[in-house]
Design an enzyme around this catalytic site. Structure first.
Site, mmCIF file in Angstrom:
data_model
loop_
_atom_site.group_PDB
_atom_site.id
_atom_site.type_symbol
_atom_site.label_atom_id
_atom_site.label_comp_id
_atom_site.label_asym_id
_atom_site.label_seq_id
_atom_site.Cartn_x
_atom_site.Cartn_y
_atom_site.Cartn_z
ATOM 1 N N GLU A 161 0.868 -1.178 0.000
ATOM 2 C CA GLU A 161 0.000 0.000 0.000
ATOM 3 C C GLU A 161 0.901 1.223 0.000
ATOM 4 O O GLU A 161 1.797 1.336 0.838
ATOM 5 C CB GLU A 161 -0.903 0.029 1.239
ATOM 6 C CG GLU A 161 -1.940 -1.070 1.283
ATOM 7 C CD GLU A 161 -2.763 -1.036 2.559
ATOM 8 O OE1 GLU A 161 -2.603 -0.087 3.361
ATOM 9 O OE2 GLU A 161 -3.570 -1.957 2.772
ATOM 10 N N TYR B 39 -10.373 -4.692 3.942
ATOM 11 C CA TYR B 39 -9.438 -4.209 4.954
ATOM 12 C C TYR B 39 -10.229 -4.006 6.244
ATOM 13 O O TYR B 39 -11.062 -3.123 6.328
ATOM 14 C CB TYR B 39 -8.818 -2.890 4.479
ATOM 15 C CG TYR B 39 -7.692 -2.330 5.326
ATOM 16 C CD1 TYR B 39 -7.657 -2.470 6.710
ATOM 17 C CD2 TYR B 39 -6.651 -1.626 4.738
ATOM 18 C CE1 TYR B 39 -6.629 -1.948 7.468
ATOM 19 C CE2 TYR B 39 -5.613 -1.082 5.482
ATOM 20 C CZ TYR B 39 -5.608 -1.252 6.852
ATOM 21 O OH TYR B 39 -4.592 -0.719 7.603
ATOM 22 N N ASP C 197 -5.611 8.929 10.154
ATOM 23 C CA ASP C 197 -4.262 8.501 10.519
ATOM 24 C C ASP C 197 -3.789 9.122 11.826
ATOM 25 O O ASP C 197 -4.108 10.261 12.154
ATOM 26 C CB ASP C 197 -3.296 8.861 9.387
ATOM 27 C CG ASP C 197 -3.562 8.031 8.146
ATOM 28 O OD1 ASP C 197 -3.484 6.805 8.255
ATOM 29 O OD2 ASP C 197 -3.854 8.609 7.086
#
Length: 269
Positions: free
Chosen positions: A49, A175, A60
């Site tokens: 990725e 994911y 994040d």
């Protein structure tokens, strides 16, 4: 069969999970980032990725936020990120490469042009964390029509009523974000992960990769016994943040990748 499908099928035959590594394009600079990217497959990364730097990466944690800042300070942009993919593909035609990030840079680039350029560069999939399935027509559908997989995130708060909507149009792999929070924020219990994987398998036949909070070969091995893929990002990026020079950054990332790979490869033996 796409590169992602082929890779997960190969690994299933070998009875092992994929090591999925995340690094931010252009961190800490273009040349060093490209050297890391090119070195990851030999160090054991099965899927890569590559983060598309953005000013506001809201999903994040601090490590990847700082990686975005370093990359943007070094003048990385989406055009340069696609150039990195092209350079990677000169030597590597097998390793699946997924671009991960946010919609804003893609929107600014222009969706049709981005999809065309990404496909030509050799991008296999997209993870765009702020594009819900209600907006599939804007990016997911045209990307898949061009042969680029669109990978969805599911979380501990994605309930059974919501899952079919989230998974609609998903491809490549699923994911699973194992903790409620940002990247690098902590680790889920193995019991929780096992329950989550069992639940997801009732809804999809796609491979399931687990990320967020995995930092050590031991943690990676434990997840590799339960899932089809193990995603590691912040732990790799920490080596870039603490390196005294570019070579130390390259060596640090690739040595941890090799250790993680050994953990994943031996997990089910």
């Amino acid at each position: 069969m796409s590169r992602l499908q082929s890779r997960f099928a190969q690994l299933k035959e070998q009875n092992r999970a994929a090591l999925v590594t995340f690094v931010t394009a252009g961190d800490p600079g273009y040349d060093t980032s490209l050297a890391i990217l090119k070195g990851l497959p030999a160090a054991g990364a099965d899927v890569i990725e590559l983060g598309m730097p953005f000013t506001d990466p809201m999903a994040d944690g601090p490590a990847i936020q700082l990686a975005n800042i370093r990359a943007l300070t070094a003048k990385q942009n989406l055009a340069k990120t696609l150039q990195m993919v092209r350079e990677f593909r000169k030597d590597n035609h097998d390793t699946p490469l997924v671009l991960m990030g946010y919609f804003n840079p893609i929107h600014k680039y222009g969706v049709p042009q981005f999809i065309a350029d990404a496909k030509a560069a050799g991008v296999d999939g997209l993870i765009v964390v702020d594009m819900p399935p209600e907006h599939n027509a804007e990016l997911c559908d045209p990307a898949q029509a061009a042969g680029i997989d669109f990978i969805r995130l599911t979380t501990p708060t994605t309930d059974d009523a919501r899952l079919p909507t989230v998974l609609n149009g998903s491809s490549g792999f699923v994911y699973y974000v194992s903790v409620a929070g940002v990247t690098g924020a902590g680790a889920a219990t193995l019991e929780h992960v096992e329950e989550a994987v069992t639940r997801l398998r009732r809804h999809t036949e796609l491979p399931i990769s687990i990320g967020f909070g995995i930092r050590t070969p031991e943690q990676a091995a434990a997840i590799a016994r339960l899932a089809d893929g193990v995603v590691v990002g912040s732990a790799l990026i920490d080596h870039i943040a603490t390196a005294k020079n570019d070579q130390q950054a390259i060596d640090g990332v690739l040595s941890l990748c090799a250790a993680l790979s050994e953990g994943v490869r031996n997990a089910r033996r």
